[in-house]
Design a protein around this motif. Structure first.
Motif, PDB file in Angstrom:
ATOM      1  N   GLU A  12       0.817  -1.214   0.000  1.00 47.82           N
ATOM      2  CA  GLU A  12       0.000   0.000   0.000  1.00 47.82           C
ATOM      3  C   GLU A  12       0.851   1.264   0.000  1.00 47.82           C
ATOM      4  OE1 GLU A  12      -3.414   0.295   2.579  1.00 47.82           O
ATOM      5  OE2 GLU A  12      -3.576  -1.888   2.604  1.00 47.82           O
ATOM      6  N   SER A  13       1.938   1.243   0.707  1.00 49.61           N
ATOM      7  CA  SER A  13       2.789   2.442   0.767  1.00 49.61           C
ATOM      8  C   SER A  13       3.398   2.753  -0.600  1.00 49.61           C
ATOM      9  CB  SER A  13       3.886   2.268   1.812  1.00 49.61           C
ATOM     10  OG  SER A  13       4.699   1.152   1.485  1.00 49.61           O
ATOM     11  N   VAL A  14       3.812   1.728  -1.329  1.00 46.78           N
ATOM     12  CA  VAL A  14       4.385   1.917  -2.665  1.00 46.78           C
ATOM     13  C   VAL A  14       3.301   2.423  -3.606  1.00 46.78           C
ATOM     14  CG1 VAL A  14       5.471   0.738  -4.625  1.00 46.78           C
ATOM     15  CG2 VAL A  14       6.132   0.144  -2.292  1.00 46.78           C
ATOM     16  N   PHE A  15       2.122   1.806  -3.543  1.00 46.60           N
ATOM     17  CA  PHE A  15       1.013   2.209  -4.415  1.00 46.60           C
ATOM     18  C   PHE A  15       0.590   3.647  -4.124  1.00 46.60           C
ATOM     19  CE2 PHE A  15      -3.409   2.449  -5.763  1.00 46.60           C
ATOM     20  CZ  PHE A  15      -3.326   1.899  -7.043  1.00 46.60           C
ATOM     21  N   ALA A  16       0.501   3.997  -2.849  1.00 47.83           N
ATOM     22  CA  ALA A  16       0.111   5.359  -2.472  1.00 47.83           C
ATOM     23  C   ALA A  16       1.134   6.374  -2.988  1.00 47.83           C
ATOM     24  CB  ALA A  16      -0.021   5.467  -0.962  1.00 47.83           C
ATOM     25  N   LYS A  17       2.404   6.025  -2.908  1.00 55.32           N
ATOM     26  CA  LYS A  17       3.445   6.927  -3.407  1.00 55.32           C
ATOM     27  C   LYS A  17       3.322   7.101  -4.924  1.00 55.32           C
ATOM     28  CE  LYS A  17       8.370   7.781  -3.286  1.00 55.32           C
ATOM     29  NZ  LYS A  17       9.681   7.317  -2.897  1.00 55.32           N
ATOM     30  N   LEU A  18       3.053   6.005  -5.613  1.00 54.07           N
ATOM     31  CA  LEU A  18       2.861   6.081  -7.066  1.00 54.07           C
ATOM     32  C   LEU A  18       1.640   6.927  -7.412  1.00 54.07           C
ATOM     33  CD1 LEU A  18       3.643   2.408  -8.113  1.00 54.07           C
ATOM     34  CD2 LEU A  18       4.994   4.440  -8.653  1.00 54.07           C
ATOM     35  N   TYR A  19       0.594   6.786  -6.625  1.00 55.81           N
ATOM     36  CA  TYR A  19      -0.625   7.567  -6.864  1.00 55.81           C
ATOM     37  C   TYR A  19      -0.325   9.061  -6.719  1.00 55.81           C
ATOM     38  CZ  TYR A  19      -5.461   9.113  -6.751  1.00 55.81           C
ATOM     39  OH  TYR A  19      -6.637   9.748  -7.040  1.00 55.81           O
ATOM     40  N   GLU A  20       0.349   9.407  -5.641  1.00 58.37           N
ATOM     41  CA  GLU A  20       0.700  10.815  -5.417  1.00 58.37           C
ATOM     42  C   GLU A  20       1.599  11.345  -6.525  1.00 58.37           C
ATOM     43  OE1 GLU A  20       2.429  11.423  -1.564  1.00 58.37           O
ATOM     44  OE2 GLU A  20       0.798  10.340  -0.571  1.00 58.37           O
ATOM     45  N   GLN A  21       2.469  10.480  -7.009  1.00 57.94           N
ATOM     46  CA  GLN A  21       3.459  10.907  -7.993  1.00 57.94           C
ATOM     47  C   GLN A  21       2.847  11.079  -9.391  1.00 57.94           C
ATOM     48  OE1 GLN A  21       6.742   8.208  -8.041  1.00 57.94           O
ATOM     49  NE2 GLN A  21       8.036   9.528  -9.305  1.00 57.94           N
ATOM     50  N   TYR A  22       1.923  10.200  -9.789  1.00 52.95           N
ATOM     51  CA  TYR A  22       1.463  10.185 -11.175  1.00 52.95           C
ATOM     52  C   TYR A  22       0.005  10.597 -11.393  1.00 52.95           C
ATOM     53  CZ  TYR A  22       5.737   7.513 -11.893  1.00 52.95           C
ATOM     54  OH  TYR A  22       7.039   7.116 -11.928  1.00 52.95           O
TER      55      TYR A  22
END
Length: 174
Positions: A12-22
């Motif tokens: 979830e932390s990786v996915f959330a970071k990707l969401y914020e980034q892209y």
């Protein structure tokens, strides 16, 4: 080439970071390329849902490419679908029928006689008949609804059918 910290985006932390980034850049890409307006946000969300569903197959370094490809394909599919819809909206429905005026008149007469015949049935017969023949309920279900035995329901339906047959004798009934 640096070694990746995570093999996929399922955390979830990786996915959330990707969401914020892209998320913003993907939304802007869809908005400016296709002029979707409010649909751009929906398509962006669907792309992220697809990323989450395929999270084990996608490495974090490939997530951006995956997101933009999926979003672009979804928009293209939607546009293709809209084209088909527009094509079929242009086709005018036929405004003719193969039925003769005599048939249409006879059909109207039958409908009126049928409604009159239904009105002449007793309340119990009409309820049982309509539940069975119009709503498609089974005799057992009707018996439970009306709080009577199944034999009573069968009698009411068949007596209603006989009454309808006798009143509609000019028409063939099956």
């Amino acid at each position: 080439m640096p070694k990746e910290l995570h093999k996929n985006v399922c955390q979830e932390s990786v996915f959330a970071k990707l969401y914020e980034q892209y998320a913003t850049s993907l939304h802007d890409f869809l908005y400016y390329k296709y002029g979707l307006g409010t649909q751009a946000n929906d398509m962006m969300q669907e792309a992220f849902v697809s990323l989450w569903e395929a999270c084990k197959k996608v490495a974090p370094s490939k997530a951006r490419s995956f997101l933009f490809t999926v979003a672009n394909n979804k928009v293209l599919n939607e546009l293709k679908h809209q084209k088909v819809v527009l094509k079929y909206q242009k086709i005018a429905p036929k405004n003719y029928t193969n039925e003769t005026p005599e048939f249409l008149l006879r059909q109207e007469e039958f409908l009126q006689q049928y409604q009159t015949a239904l009105g002449n049935l007793t309340e119990e017969q009409r309820v049982a008949f309509t539940l069975s023949k119009i709503e498609g309920k089974k005799h057992r279900e009707i018996a439970e609804l009306l709080d009577v035995t199944q034999k009573v329901v069968e009698y009411r339906i068949y007596s209603a059918f006989d009454a309808l047959k006798s009143e509609l004798k000019n028409f063939k009934l099956k």
